[in-house]
Write a protein that holds these residues in place. Structure first.
Motif, PDB file in Angstrom:
ATOM      1  N   GLN A 159       2.085  -3.313  -3.028  1.00 18.92           N
ATOM      2  CA  GLN A 159       2.934  -2.122  -3.217  1.00 18.92           C
ATOM      3  C   GLN A 159       4.034  -2.452  -4.210  1.00 18.92           C
ATOM      4  O   GLN A 159       4.891  -3.308  -3.938  1.00 18.92           O
ATOM      5  CB  GLN A 159       3.526  -1.665  -1.885  1.00 18.92           C
ATOM      6  CG  GLN A 159       4.336  -0.386  -1.986  1.00 18.92           C
ATOM      7  CD  GLN A 159       4.901   0.066  -0.638  1.00 18.92           C
ATOM      8  OE1 GLN A 159       5.251  -0.757   0.202  1.00 18.92           O
ATOM      9  NE2 GLN A 159       4.992   1.371  -0.434  1.00 18.92           N
ATOM     10  N   LEU A 171       0.265   2.145  -1.930  1.00 18.08           N
ATOM     11  CA  LEU A 171      -0.426   0.856  -1.851  1.00 18.08           C
ATOM     12  C   LEU A 171      -1.679   0.868  -2.720  1.00 18.08           C
ATOM     13  O   LEU A 171      -2.391   1.865  -2.784  1.00 18.08           O
ATOM     14  CB  LEU A 171      -0.828   0.564  -0.397  1.00 18.08           C
ATOM     15  CG  LEU A 171       0.244  -0.063   0.470  1.00 18.08           C
ATOM     16  CD1 LEU A 171       1.353   0.924   0.759  1.00 18.08           C
ATOM     17  CD2 LEU A 171      -0.365  -0.567   1.778  1.00 18.08           C
ATOM     18  N   PHE A 186       0.737  -6.710   1.494  1.00 16.83           N
ATOM     19  CA  PHE A 186       0.400  -6.404   2.882  1.00 16.83           C
ATOM     20  C   PHE A 186      -1.006  -6.892   3.195  1.00 16.83           C
ATOM     21  O   PHE A 186      -1.959  -6.575   2.486  1.00 16.83           O
ATOM     22  CB  PHE A 186       0.445  -4.897   3.139  1.00 16.83           C
ATOM     23  CG  PHE A 186       1.810  -4.289   3.071  1.00 16.83           C
ATOM     24  CD1 PHE A 186       2.260  -3.695   1.908  1.00 16.83           C
ATOM     25  CD2 PHE A 186       2.644  -4.307   4.183  1.00 16.83           C
ATOM     26  CE1 PHE A 186       3.519  -3.119   1.847  1.00 16.83           C
ATOM     27  CE2 PHE A 186       3.901  -3.738   4.129  1.00 16.83           C
ATOM     28  CZ  PHE A 186       4.343  -3.147   2.960  1.00 16.83           C
ATOM     29  N   GLY A 222       8.575   1.931  -5.193  1.00 14.94           N
ATOM     30  CA  GLY A 222       8.473   3.381  -5.297  1.00 14.94           C
ATOM     31  C   GLY A 222       7.065   3.923  -5.374  1.00 14.94           C
ATOM     32  O   GLY A 222       6.874   5.126  -5.622  1.00 14.94           O
ATOM     33  N   GLU A 223       6.084   3.086  -5.156  1.00 15.04           N
ATOM     34  CA  GLU A 223       4.685   3.526  -5.299  1.00 15.04           C
ATOM     35  C   GLU A 223       3.926   3.379  -3.986  1.00 15.04           C
ATOM     36  O   GLU A 223       4.421   2.823  -3.011  1.00 15.04           O
ATOM     37  CB  GLU A 223       3.984   2.721  -6.390  1.00 15.04           C
ATOM     38  CG  GLU A 223       4.584   2.893  -7.772  1.00 15.04           C
ATOM     39  CD  GLU A 223       3.791   2.161  -8.830  1.00 15.04           C
ATOM     40  OE1 GLU A 223       4.298   2.090  -9.958  1.00 15.04           O
ATOM     41  OE2 GLU A 223       2.682   1.673  -8.534  1.00 15.04           O
ATOM     42  N   GLY A 280       0.087  -5.928   8.508  1.00 16.35           N
ATOM     43  CA  GLY A 280       1.185  -6.842   8.752  1.00 16.35           C
ATOM     44  C   GLY A 280       2.474  -6.222   8.243  1.00 16.35           C
ATOM     45  O   GLY A 280       2.477  -5.132   7.661  1.00 16.35           O
ATOM     46  N   THR A 281       3.568  -6.911   8.446  1.00 16.91           N
ATOM     47  CA  THR A 281       4.875  -6.342   8.101  1.00 16.91           C
ATOM     48  C   THR A 281       5.181  -6.418   6.613  1.00 16.91           C
ATOM     49  O   THR A 281       6.154  -5.846   6.153  1.00 16.91           O
ATOM     50  CB  THR A 281       5.992  -7.059   8.866  1.00 16.91           C
ATOM     51  OG1 THR A 281       5.856  -8.469   8.647  1.00 16.91           O
ATOM     52  CG2 THR A 281       5.914  -6.766  10.350  1.00 16.91           C
ATOM     53  N   ARG A 292       7.611  -9.660   0.729  1.00 15.60           N
ATOM     54  CA  ARG A 292       8.182  -9.323  -0.575  1.00 15.60           C
ATOM     55  C   ARG A 292       8.180 -10.564  -1.454  1.00 15.60           C
ATOM     56  O   ARG A 292       8.724 -11.607  -1.080  1.00 15.60           O
ATOM     57  CB  ARG A 292       9.600  -8.784  -0.416  1.00 15.60           C
ATOM     58  CG  ARG A 292      10.237  -8.331  -1.728  1.00 15.60           C
ATOM     59  CD  ARG A 292      11.610  -7.728  -1.488  1.00 15.60           C
ATOM     60  NE  ARG A 292      11.558  -6.569  -0.618  1.00 15.60           N
ATOM     61  CZ  ARG A 292      11.280  -5.338  -1.016  1.00 15.60           C
ATOM     62  NH1 ARG A 292      11.042  -5.108  -2.301  1.00 15.60           N
ATOM     63  NH2 ARG A 292      11.267  -4.349  -0.150  1.00 15.60           N
ATOM     64  N   TYR A 340      -3.336  -5.532   0.325  1.00 16.41           N
ATOM     65  CA  TYR A 340      -2.835  -4.436  -0.497  1.00 16.41           C
ATOM     66  C   TYR A 340      -1.522  -4.868  -1.137  1.00 16.41           C
ATOM     67  O   TYR A 340      -0.778  -5.679  -0.574  1.00 16.41           O
ATOM     68  CB  TYR A 340      -2.581  -3.187   0.352  1.00 16.41           C
ATOM     69  CG  TYR A 340      -3.817  -2.383   0.680  1.00 16.41           C
ATOM     70  CD1 TYR A 340      -4.606  -2.680   1.785  1.00 16.41           C
ATOM     71  CD2 TYR A 340      -4.190  -1.289  -0.110  1.00 16.41           C
ATOM     72  CE1 TYR A 340      -5.734  -1.930   2.091  1.00 16.41           C
ATOM     73  CE2 TYR A 340      -5.312  -0.528   0.192  1.00 16.41           C
ATOM     74  CZ  TYR A 340      -6.075  -0.854   1.287  1.00 16.41           C
ATOM     75  OH  TYR A 340      -7.191  -0.108   1.590  1.00 16.41           O
TER      76      TYR A 340
END
Lengths: 115, 114
Positions: free
Chosen positions: B38, B44, B89, B41-42, B105-106, B109, B36
């Motif tokens: 992200q 997934l 993610f 501000g949105e 998962g964490t 970025r 996924y």
């Protein structure tokens, strides 16, 4: 075809107040999932519901949190007596079949801030 | 328990560079695997998925292959663009009825610089 709708998008509450988060799944979807995202962390599963049934609530805190998905209307995640640690983004997702191969579609999230 | 381990971020690349974001999983059954994305501000968005071993998911130039032998689902893209900057993610879902929740998962970025 509208996607998953969540409201409000932003919610500010003072400690001790109640927060109600709403989620309307995609048309034709009867499976709803709630996830919480703490700042700078991944999403954590909270609860999985079908219409009028809670299927899996293993990720829900034992106190103050509850969820429902009534026969009519949106799914509601309710947090009573909020504390600062509840500040997070809460995401709702819906799926059509509720099986692991199915895609979950996410809403834009509700960002809860507890003052 | 079931878990997903992702490559630590943040990752910064120049435009047109090759991207790999590693993802490995631990699961008691035979999971479906997802990536996924992200944007700020949105919520997934599903990027791609694979539901059985050796399946390759692909979308928008991104690819990932479900490797059962190494329990991995690494995300790759041959030439990244500035618009790919986001948090990615990796996630799994198990095939047991009543347990279709996603385990994430964490997140990694990704920043692409022109």
């Amino acid at each position: 075809n509208a996607g998953v709708m969540q409201n409000p998008r932003h919610l500010v509450r003072r400690r001790g107040q109640e927060a109600r988060l709403r989620c309307s799944p995609m048309k034709g979807h009867s499976h709803v999932y709630w996830y919480r995202q703490l700042p700078e962390e991944g999403l954590k599963f909270m609860v999985y519901l079908q219409k009028e049934n809670i299927i899996d609530e293993s990720g829900m805190p034992k106190e103050r949190f509850s969820a429902e998905f009534p026969k009519e209307g949106p799914s509601i995640l309710r947090i009573q007596q909020v504390v600062r640690g509840d500040s997070a983004a809460y995401f709702c997702a819906s799926s059509q079949q509720g099986v692991s191969t199915d895609t979950q579609y996410f809403g834009p999230g509700t960002r809860l801030t507890v003052l | 328990g079931d878990s997903v381990t992702q490559m630590e971020g943040p990752v910064t690349l120049s435009e047109e560079a090759f991207l790999t974001i590693n993802c490995t999983y631990t699961a008691t059954g035979y999971p479906s695997l997802f990536w996924y994305v992200q944007y700020p501000g949105e919520g997934l968005q599903l990027l791609l998925k694979a539901t059985k071993a050796d399946d390759k998911g692909s979308n928008k130039g991104f690819e990932a292959t479900y490797r059962k032998e190494t329990t991995s689902f690494h995300l790759e893209k041959g030439s990244v663009q500035v618009s790919d900057s986001a948090v990615y993610f990796c996630a799994l879902s198990l095939s047991n009825f009543g347990n279709e929740k996603l385990t994430f998962g964490t997140g990694t970025r990704l920043t692409i610089i022109p």
